[in-house]
Design a protein around this motif. Structure first.
Motif, PDB file in Angstrom:
ATOM      1  N   LYS A 152      -5.703  -6.231  -3.009  1.00  0.00           N
ATOM      2  CA  LYS A 152      -6.259  -7.549  -2.678  1.00  0.00           C
ATOM      3  C   LYS A 152      -6.415  -7.755  -1.164  1.00  0.00           C
ATOM      4  N   PRO A 153      -5.395  -7.440  -0.341  1.00  0.00           N
ATOM      5  CA  PRO A 153      -5.583  -7.615   1.107  1.00  0.00           C
ATOM      6  C   PRO A 153      -6.714  -6.741   1.669  1.00  0.00           C
ATOM      7  N   HIS A 183       0.389   2.129 -14.164  1.00  0.00           N
ATOM      8  CA  HIS A 183       0.368   2.560 -12.760  1.00  0.00           C
ATOM      9  C   HIS A 183      -0.660   1.773 -11.945  1.00  0.00           C
ATOM     10  N   ILE A 184      -1.798   1.506 -12.526  1.00  0.00           N
ATOM     11  CA  ILE A 184      -2.811   0.712 -11.819  1.00  0.00           C
ATOM     12  C   ILE A 184      -2.309  -0.709 -11.598  1.00  0.00           C
ATOM     13  N   GLY A 185      -1.621  -1.263 -12.580  1.00  0.00           N
ATOM     14  CA  GLY A 185      -1.060  -2.607 -12.440  1.00  0.00           C
ATOM     15  C   GLY A 185      -0.087  -2.704 -11.281  1.00  0.00           C
ATOM     16  N   LYS A 186       0.715  -1.658 -11.087  1.00  0.00           N
ATOM     17  CA  LYS A 186       1.678  -1.655  -9.977  1.00  0.00           C
ATOM     18  C   LYS A 186       0.976  -1.558  -8.627  1.00  0.00           C
ATOM     19  N   VAL A 187      -0.101  -0.779  -8.544  1.00  0.00           N
ATOM     20  CA  VAL A 187      -0.783  -0.515  -7.279  1.00  0.00           C
ATOM     21  C   VAL A 187      -1.815  -1.598  -6.948  1.00  0.00           C
ATOM     22  N   SER A 188      -2.352  -2.263  -7.953  1.00  0.00           N
ATOM     23  CA  SER A 188      -3.478  -3.184  -7.740  1.00  0.00           C
ATOM     24  C   SER A 188      -3.127  -4.370  -6.841  1.00  0.00           C
ATOM     25  N   LYS A 189      -1.847  -4.724  -6.758  1.00  0.00           N
ATOM     26  CA  LYS A 189      -1.456  -5.854  -5.890  1.00  0.00           C
ATOM     27  C   LYS A 189      -1.763  -5.569  -4.426  1.00  0.00           C
ATOM     28  N   SER A 190      -1.674  -4.303  -4.043  1.00  0.00           N
ATOM     29  CA  SER A 190      -1.929  -3.953  -2.642  1.00  0.00           C
ATOM     30  C   SER A 190      -3.420  -3.841  -2.332  1.00  0.00           C
ATOM     31  N   ALA A 228     -13.802 -11.144  -2.614  1.00  0.00           N
ATOM     32  CA  ALA A 228     -12.683 -10.207  -2.698  1.00  0.00           C
ATOM     33  C   ALA A 228     -12.226 -10.055  -4.142  1.00  0.00           C
ATOM     34  N   ASN A 229     -12.153 -11.172  -4.873  1.00  0.00           N
ATOM     35  CA  ASN A 229     -11.786 -11.105  -6.294  1.00  0.00           C
ATOM     36  C   ASN A 229     -12.816 -10.292  -7.078  1.00  0.00           C
ATOM     37  N   ASP A 230     -14.103 -10.509  -6.792  1.00  0.00           N
ATOM     38  CA  ASP A 230     -15.153  -9.749  -7.474  1.00  0.00           C
ATOM     39  C   ASP A 230     -15.054  -8.260  -7.161  1.00  0.00           C
ATOM     40  N   LEU A 231     -14.818  -7.943  -5.900  1.00  0.00           N
ATOM     41  CA  LEU A 231     -14.691  -6.542  -5.499  1.00  0.00           C
ATOM     42  C   LEU A 231     -13.484  -5.887  -6.171  1.00  0.00           C
TER      43      LEU A 231
END
Length: 168
Positions: free
Chosen positions: A18-19, A9-16, A31-34
């Motif tokens: 990044k912005p 579930h985290i894998g599916k949501v984590s893409k959103s 942003a990558n570190d955060l």
């Protein structure tokens, strides 16, 4: 929820996420570190997540709080503390001068740009600038709130175009 389901579930949501991280940090590497810090905190605090709640909102909250904590830590780290005994001149304005000519030119340009706006845009913009909320402006001018937001947006855009020389 098992660790495998949680990871899925985290894998599916984590893409959103990044912005949102880019919006907060305005830097690709930060942003990558955060994002990485957020996901690490989510995995280590998996037991605090209640199944059935909004996982995306939970992750956004973790990210926002992590960003704020990191920012406060950076501010504290960069704060200079003077430990000398002679504190008289630290905040003394006697030894400093300001060149007010530049700010006077800028204010003249700003005032000229604002007064050049059409009244339909200038009035809601100035009311918003003075602290009125959107709904208060809409009530006073007897126009829909969407129109108020649009007119303020157009006024800002026109001012930005006219005052581009002051952009950093």
């Amino acid at each position: 929820m098992t660790a495998l389901e949680f990871t899925y579930h985290i894998g599916k949501v984590s893409k959103s996420l990044k912005p949102f991280a880019m919006k907060l940090t305005r830097d690709y590497e930060e942003a990558n570190d955060l994002l990485q810090d957020t996901l690490l905190k989510a995995f280590t605090n998996r037991d605090k997540y209640t199944e059935g709640t909004n996982l995306k909102a939970w992750l956004y909250t973790i990210m926002k709080n992590t960003f704020i904590t990191n920012y406060q830590r950076m501010v504290r780290k960069n704060t200079f503390i003077d430990t000398s005994d002679n504190l008289h001149y630290i905040n003394s304005m006697e030894s400093s001068t300001d060149n007010l000519a530049i700010s006077a030119f800028a204010m003249n340009d700003i005032n000229r740009a604002v007064s050049a706006l059409e009244d339909a845009y200038k009035t809601p913009f100035m009311m918003y600038f003075r602290g009125f909320k959107y709904h208060e402006i809409a009530e006073k001018l007897d126009i829909p709130i969407g129109t108020v937001k649009n007119r303020i947006h157009i006024a800002r855009k026109e001012l930005k175009d006219k005052l581009h020389m002051y952009a950093n």
